[in-house]
Design a protein around this motif. Sequence first.
Motif, PDB file in Angstrom:
ATOM      1  N   LEU A  24      43.280  50.290  39.977  1.00  0.00           N
ATOM      2  CA  LEU A  24      43.513  51.831  39.796  1.00  0.00           C
ATOM      3  C   LEU A  24      44.041  52.360  38.447  1.00  0.00           C
ATOM      4  O   LEU A  24      43.450  53.666  37.789  1.00  0.00           O
ATOM      5  CB  LEU A  24      43.597  53.301  40.867  1.00  0.00           C
ATOM      6  N   HIS A  25      44.752  51.794  38.112  1.00  0.00           N
ATOM      7  CA  HIS A  25      45.727  51.960  36.664  1.00  0.00           C
ATOM      8  C   HIS A  25      44.548  51.075  35.188  1.00  0.00           C
ATOM      9  O   HIS A  25      43.963  49.995  35.063  1.00  0.00           O
ATOM     10  CB  HIS A  25      46.619  50.943  36.901  1.00  0.00           C
ATOM     11  N   GLY A  26      43.681  52.146  34.542  1.00  0.00           N
ATOM     12  CA  GLY A  26      42.696  51.805  33.984  1.00  0.00           C
ATOM     13  C   GLY A  26      41.046  51.324  34.045  1.00  0.00           C
ATOM     14  O   GLY A  26      40.424  51.413  33.846  1.00  0.00           O
ATOM     15  N   GLY A  27      41.022  51.536  35.627  1.00  0.00           N
ATOM     16  CA  GLY A  27      39.988  50.922  35.968  1.00  0.00           C
ATOM     17  C   GLY A  27      39.411  49.629  35.739  1.00  0.00           C
ATOM     18  O   GLY A  27      38.453  49.233  35.653  1.00  0.00           O
ATOM     19  N   GLN A  28      40.520  48.527  35.481  1.00  0.00           N
ATOM     20  CA  GLN A  28      40.641  47.368  35.105  1.00  0.00           C
ATOM     21  C   GLN A  28      40.771  46.016  35.962  1.00  0.00           C
ATOM     22  O   GLN A  28      40.964  46.001  36.768  1.00  0.00           O
ATOM     23  CB  GLN A  28      42.280  46.967  34.057  1.00  0.00           C
ATOM     24  N   VAL A  29      39.688  45.154  35.474  1.00  0.00           N
ATOM     25  CA  VAL A  29      39.238  44.274  36.914  1.00  0.00           C
ATOM     26  C   VAL A  29      40.905  43.325  35.785  1.00  0.00           C
ATOM     27  O   VAL A  29      40.746  43.189  35.143  1.00  0.00           O
ATOM     28  CB  VAL A  29      38.017  43.407  36.144  1.00  0.00           C
ATOM     29  N   THR A  30      41.496  42.776  36.581  1.00  0.00           N
ATOM     30  CA  THR A  30      42.402  42.087  36.521  1.00  0.00           C
ATOM     31  C   THR A  30      42.406  40.678  36.820  1.00  0.00           C
ATOM     32  O   THR A  30      43.473  39.386  36.401  1.00  0.00           O
ATOM     33  CB  THR A  30      44.058  42.462  37.496  1.00  0.00           C
ATOM     34  N   SER A  31      41.770  40.370  37.923  1.00  0.00           N
ATOM     35  CA  SER A  31      41.543  38.565  38.166  1.00  0.00           C
ATOM     36  C   SER A  31      40.047  38.789  38.714  1.00  0.00           C
ATOM     37  O   SER A  31      39.179  39.852  39.159  1.00  0.00           O
ATOM     38  CB  SER A  31      41.976  38.904  39.187  1.00  0.00           C
ATOM     39  N   TRP A  32      39.776  37.807  37.904  1.00  0.00           N
ATOM     40  CA  TRP A  32      38.379  36.659  38.788  1.00  0.00           C
ATOM     41  C   TRP A  32      38.146  35.260  39.131  1.00  0.00           C
ATOM     42  O   TRP A  32      38.484  34.924  38.711  1.00  0.00           O
ATOM     43  CB  TRP A  32      36.800  37.540  37.638  1.00  0.00           C
ATOM     44  N   ARG A  33      38.429  34.838  41.039  1.00  0.00           N
ATOM     45  CA  ARG A  33      37.906  33.639  40.915  1.00  0.00           C
ATOM     46  C   ARG A  33      36.993  33.327  41.631  1.00  0.00           C
ATOM     47  O   ARG A  33      36.415  34.077  41.995  1.00  0.00           O
ATOM     48  CB  ARG A  33      39.379  33.615  42.364  1.00  0.00           C
ATOM     49  N   ASN A  34      36.813  32.089  41.363  1.00  0.00           N
ATOM     50  CA  ASN A  34      35.369  31.291  41.292  1.00  0.00           C
ATOM     51  C   ASN A  34      35.933  30.990  43.349  1.00  0.00           C
ATOM     52  O   ASN A  34      37.278  31.190  43.555  1.00  0.00           O
ATOM     53  CB  ASN A  34      34.789  30.252  40.691  1.00  0.00           C
ATOM     54  N   ASP A  35      35.256  30.342  43.886  1.00  0.00           N
ATOM     55  CA  ASP A  35      35.065  30.207  45.342  1.00  0.00           C
ATOM     56  C   ASP A  35      36.332  28.823  45.803  1.00  0.00           C
ATOM     57  O   ASP A  35      36.687  28.459  46.814  1.00  0.00           O
ATOM     58  CB  ASP A  35      33.661  29.702  45.710  1.00  0.00           C
ATOM     59  N   ARG A  36      36.452  28.311  43.968  1.00  0.00           N
ATOM     60  CA  ARG A  36      37.325  27.128  44.124  1.00  0.00           C
ATOM     61  C   ARG A  36      39.671  27.571  44.036  1.00  0.00           C
ATOM     62  O   ARG A  36      40.163  27.220  43.484  1.00  0.00           O
ATOM     63  CB  ARG A  36      37.365  25.702  43.523  1.00  0.00           C
ATOM     64  N   GLY A  37      38.890  29.271  43.807  1.00  0.00           N
ATOM     65  CA  GLY A  37      39.958  29.854  43.692  1.00  0.00           C
ATOM     66  C   GLY A  37      40.859  29.559  42.056  1.00  0.00           C
ATOM     67  O   GLY A  37      42.219  29.862  41.518  1.00  0.00           O
ATOM     68  N   GLU A  38      39.943  28.753  41.133  1.00  0.00           N
ATOM     69  CA  GLU A  38      39.817  28.698  39.709  1.00  0.00           C
ATOM     70  C   GLU A  38      40.265  29.880  39.181  1.00  0.00           C
ATOM     71  O   GLU A  38      38.904  30.996  39.385  1.00  0.00           O
ATOM     72  CB  GLU A  38      39.376  27.768  39.301  1.00  0.00           C
ATOM     73  N   GLU A  39      41.258  31.036  38.545  1.00  0.00           N
ATOM     74  CA  GLU A  39      41.273  31.964  37.701  1.00  0.00           C
ATOM     75  C   GLU A  39      40.546  31.986  36.004  1.00  0.00           C
ATOM     76  O   GLU A  39      40.273  31.499  35.697  1.00  0.00           O
ATOM     77  CB  GLU A  39      42.460  32.455  37.176  1.00  0.00           C
ATOM     78  N   LEU A  40      39.114  32.849  36.275  1.00  0.00           N
ATOM     79  CA  LEU A  40      37.945  33.197  35.120  1.00  0.00           C
ATOM     80  C   LEU A  40      38.623  33.844  34.085  1.00  0.00           C
ATOM     81  O   LEU A  40      37.737  33.808  33.244  1.00  0.00           O
ATOM     82  CB  LEU A  40      36.584  33.186  35.600  1.00  0.00           C
ATOM     83  N   LEU A  41      39.002  34.363  33.797  1.00  0.00           N
ATOM     84  CA  LEU A  41      40.247  36.050  33.043  1.00  0.00           C
ATOM     85  C   LEU A  41      41.005  34.832  32.897  1.00  0.00           C
ATOM     86  O   LEU A  41      41.890  34.431  33.446  1.00  0.00           O
ATOM     87  CB  LEU A  41      39.921  37.106  33.680  1.00  0.00           C
ATOM     88  N   PHE A  42      41.393  35.902  31.454  1.00  0.00           N
ATOM     89  CA  PHE A  42      43.039  35.580  31.204  1.00  0.00           C
ATOM     90  C   PHE A  42      43.638  36.833  31.738  1.00  0.00           C
ATOM     91  O   PHE A  42      43.403  37.313  31.238  1.00  0.00           O
ATOM     92  CB  PHE A  42      42.973  35.034  29.480  1.00  0.00           C
ATOM     93  N   THR A  43      44.560  35.747  31.869  1.00  0.00           N
ATOM     94  CA  THR A  43      46.016  37.189  31.970  1.00  0.00           C
ATOM     95  C   THR A  43      46.896  36.312  31.233  1.00  0.00           C
ATOM     96  O   THR A  43      47.897  35.355  31.634  1.00  0.00           O
ATOM     97  CB  THR A  43      46.390  37.561  33.412  1.00  0.00           C
TER      98      THR A  43
END
Length: 306
Positions: A24-43
Amino acid sequence: TKDWNGIDQVVLRSPLGASVKVSLHGGQVTSWRNDRGEELLFTSSKAIFKPPKAMRGGIPICFPQFGNCGSLEQHGLARNKIWTIDENPPPLAPSDSHGKSFVDLLLKPSEEDLKCWPHSFELRLRVSLAADGKLTLTSRIRNINGKPFSFSFAYHTYLSVSDIRYVVFIAVWLTPFFEVRIEGLETLDYLDNLWQRERFTEQGDAITFESEVDRVYLSSPNVIAVLDHERKRTYVIRKEGLPDVVVWNPWEKKSKAMLDIGDEEYKQMICVDGAAIEKPITLKPGEEWMGCLEIMVVPSSFCSEG
Ligand code: TA6
């Protein structure tokens, strides 16, 4: 659940185990993982989880201003505000709900905000995760003001890549075979932030990376691809209402000067932002704008760039 500073976040899950986290801070997507749990966005490992700083990574929302070409803070106020869950979301289109998990967030200006940007707006963001793992962000901005206003907008998307520098020469062809490429922006004009936003024209081949890049590609096609051969992965980005594409990597020198990114982490990220920048959007009272971004990861075979 709580993410940082006790600020709420929403976790979306798909039946196959993919997930998305939205703060809710910034309406920011902070993580997007595939069904193998791999993170697809850089953090960034050094992200500052403290308002008013936007977390370095994920998908910050840049509104009502992109960059610092206006009177507001860099990239506008939306990414530094606390949003709310939208109790009165826009009606669901079948494409929105069929087999998807989603959340509707809302941002309206406070009295404080109206002092620095005197326009009453409602920004409604729907983040949805489809059964096949596809991520969709849909923003609707309505002018509930007494007078027209103009804004620029970007989904400041940090994609996770294997190593942006990595170049493999394929002996047979004796041409540089870049690990990370962007296709779909060939021959377009772009504004180069490294040259006082001067206008250039992109050469004919896919974009590859050997140094800092900070460009706004203009009037781009609605589908572009980011190929990461090391991980045999292609991000297919589809967009609507977002004519421009920002491509940014700070490279070594600039990332060393940034507090909230590790010295070497520039290698694992590329910003490819669906945006409306060159021609700001003007809304008359009661009018609404919609900008939609959809990202799908597909396995990329060796010949995908053929
Ligand atoms: O992506 C383009 C850009 O404007 C770059 O010039 C760089 O400033 C980047 O955004 C990150 O901005 P931020 O305010 O998130 O550090």
